[in-house]
Design a protein around this motif. Structure first.
Motif, short mmCIF file in Angstrom:
data_model
loop_
_atom_site.label_atom_id
_atom_site.label_comp_id
_atom_site.label_asym_id
_atom_site.label_seq_id
_atom_site.Cartn_x
_atom_site.Cartn_y
_atom_site.Cartn_z
N TYR A 113 74.26 -11.26 -3.98
CA TYR A 113 73.18 -10.29 -3.70
C TYR A 113 73.36 -9.62 -2.34
CZ TYR A 113 68.19 -8.80 -3.83
OH TYR A 113 67.02 -8.10 -3.87
N ILE A 146 77.09 -5.06 -5.52
CA ILE A 146 76.99 -5.73 -6.81
C ILE A 146 77.77 -4.95 -7.87
CG2 ILE A 146 75.43 -6.53 -8.62
CD1 ILE A 146 73.27 -6.77 -6.44
N PHE A 167 67.78 -7.68 -10.18
CA PHE A 167 68.83 -8.09 -9.25
C PHE A 167 69.66 -6.89 -8.80
CE2 PHE A 167 73.25 -9.57 -8.59
CZ PHE A 167 73.05 -10.52 -7.60
N SER A 177 68.80 -3.72 -8.83
CA SER A 177 68.00 -2.79 -8.03
C SER A 177 67.57 -3.40 -6.71
CB SER A 177 66.77 -2.33 -8.81
OG SER A 177 65.89 -3.42 -9.06
N LYS A 178 67.82 -4.71 -6.55
CA LYS A 178 67.52 -5.45 -5.31
C LYS A 178 66.04 -5.41 -4.93
CE LYS A 178 72.10 -5.60 -3.27
NZ LYS A 178 72.88 -5.65 -2.01
N ASN A 179 65.18 -5.63 -5.95
CA ASN A 179 63.74 -5.72 -5.65
C ASN A 179 63.26 -7.16 -5.52
OD1 ASN A 179 63.30 -6.79 -8.21
ND2 ASN A 179 62.39 -4.94 -9.06
N GLY A 180 64.17 -8.12 -5.68
CA GLY A 180 63.83 -9.52 -5.45
C GLY A 180 63.23 -10.27 -6.62
N ALA A 236 65.42 -14.84 -3.97
CA ALA A 236 65.17 -13.77 -2.99
C ALA A 236 63.76 -13.85 -2.41
CB ALA A 236 65.40 -12.41 -3.63
#
Length: 258
Positions: free
Chosen positions: A18, A22, A87, A89-92, A115
């Motif tokens: 992460y 990615i 994951f 889009s990295k929004n947790g 996260a």
């Protein structure tokens, strides 16, 4: 059974991926998969084999590769990275999910959101939530569903897979708000009393739901199909793909359905 050490190991590996760029590939069903899915699943499978040898494990990426074990009345369901779109889009809002199934029922589950540093687990009539700090589990608290709010229900649904059918279903209830969330965190929000109802009218697989389902049941909630029957697991042979779920609804307070 303590699956939490496995959850932390898998979560730590996911967070290593992460932190960088990615790389995403597409599986045969057009769903995305990343290196994190594969690394986490490898860790989980190796550790389950060491801790509880002999119990079959149905895992998402193994299933995608066509490797499905023979299962009896007792087996594990594993989703190494639930919410791959979250994951990417990295929004947790993604989780690690492990559940133990006995006679079609999820009797124990663990869900870790690495996260968010939040861990949930439960079985029987006991469910818990905790924070994770520097790789250690802290602030452990029992959790329970809440009674039906007089001011109206808090409905929760998929961030990536919402739809008109979900909204149509909710018209039968007094809903004060609708909140979107990713992965199996939706079950956990119900289990800790932060939401009341979660209808899912889209496609899910058993490994997507079993861990959160187990936690919610342990916290006093209920997950059922649209005809009011408990959602069951181990659906190996059916018209749809193996281990696919029908549409379902998760309730915090079971009295909501009445």
């Amino acid at each position: 059974m303590d699956l939490n050490p496995i959850m932390l190991k898998a979560g730590a590996e996911i967070m290593r991926v992460y932190a960088g760029d990615i790389a995403v590939t597409t599986k045969g069903d057009a769903s995305p998969v990343t290196e994190a899915d594969e690394r986490a699943e490898r860790i989980i499978l190796e550790n389950l084999k060491s801790i509880v040898p002999g119990i079959p494990v149905v895992a998402e990426e193994e299933a995608a590769a066509g490797r499905l074990p023979e299962i009896g009345n007792r087996f594990f369901l594993v989703d190494p990275l639930d919410g791959t779109k979250e994951f990417i889009s990295k929004n947790g809002e993604f989780t690690v999910n492990i559940a133990l199934i006995e006679d079609g029922v999820p009797v124990y589950g663990a869900v870790f959101a690495p996260a968010l540093d939040r861990l949930f687990w439960g079985g029987g009539t006991q469910a818990f939530a905790a924070d994770v700090k520097d790789g250690e589990i802290v602030n452990v608290m029992p959790i329970r569903v809440r009674a039906t709010p007089e001011a109206g229900l808090s409905a929760i649904g998929s961030r990536s897979h919402g739809g008109e059918a979900t909204q149509d279903y909710l018209k039968a209830f007094s809903v004060a708000e609708f909140v979107a969330a990713g992965s199996s965190l939706k079950f956990c929000r119900l289990a800790e009393g932060a939401a009341d109802i979660y209808p899912r009218m889209g496609r899910t697989m058993e490994w997507d739901t079993a861990a959160g389902d187990a936690i919610l049941r342990a916290a006093g909630g209920r997950v059922e199909t649209l005809d009011g029957q408990p959602l069951l697991y181990g659906k190996r042979v059916q018209d749809d793909a193996p281990f696919a779920n029908p549409h379902f609804v998760a309730f915090g307070d079971p009295a909501i359905r009445a």
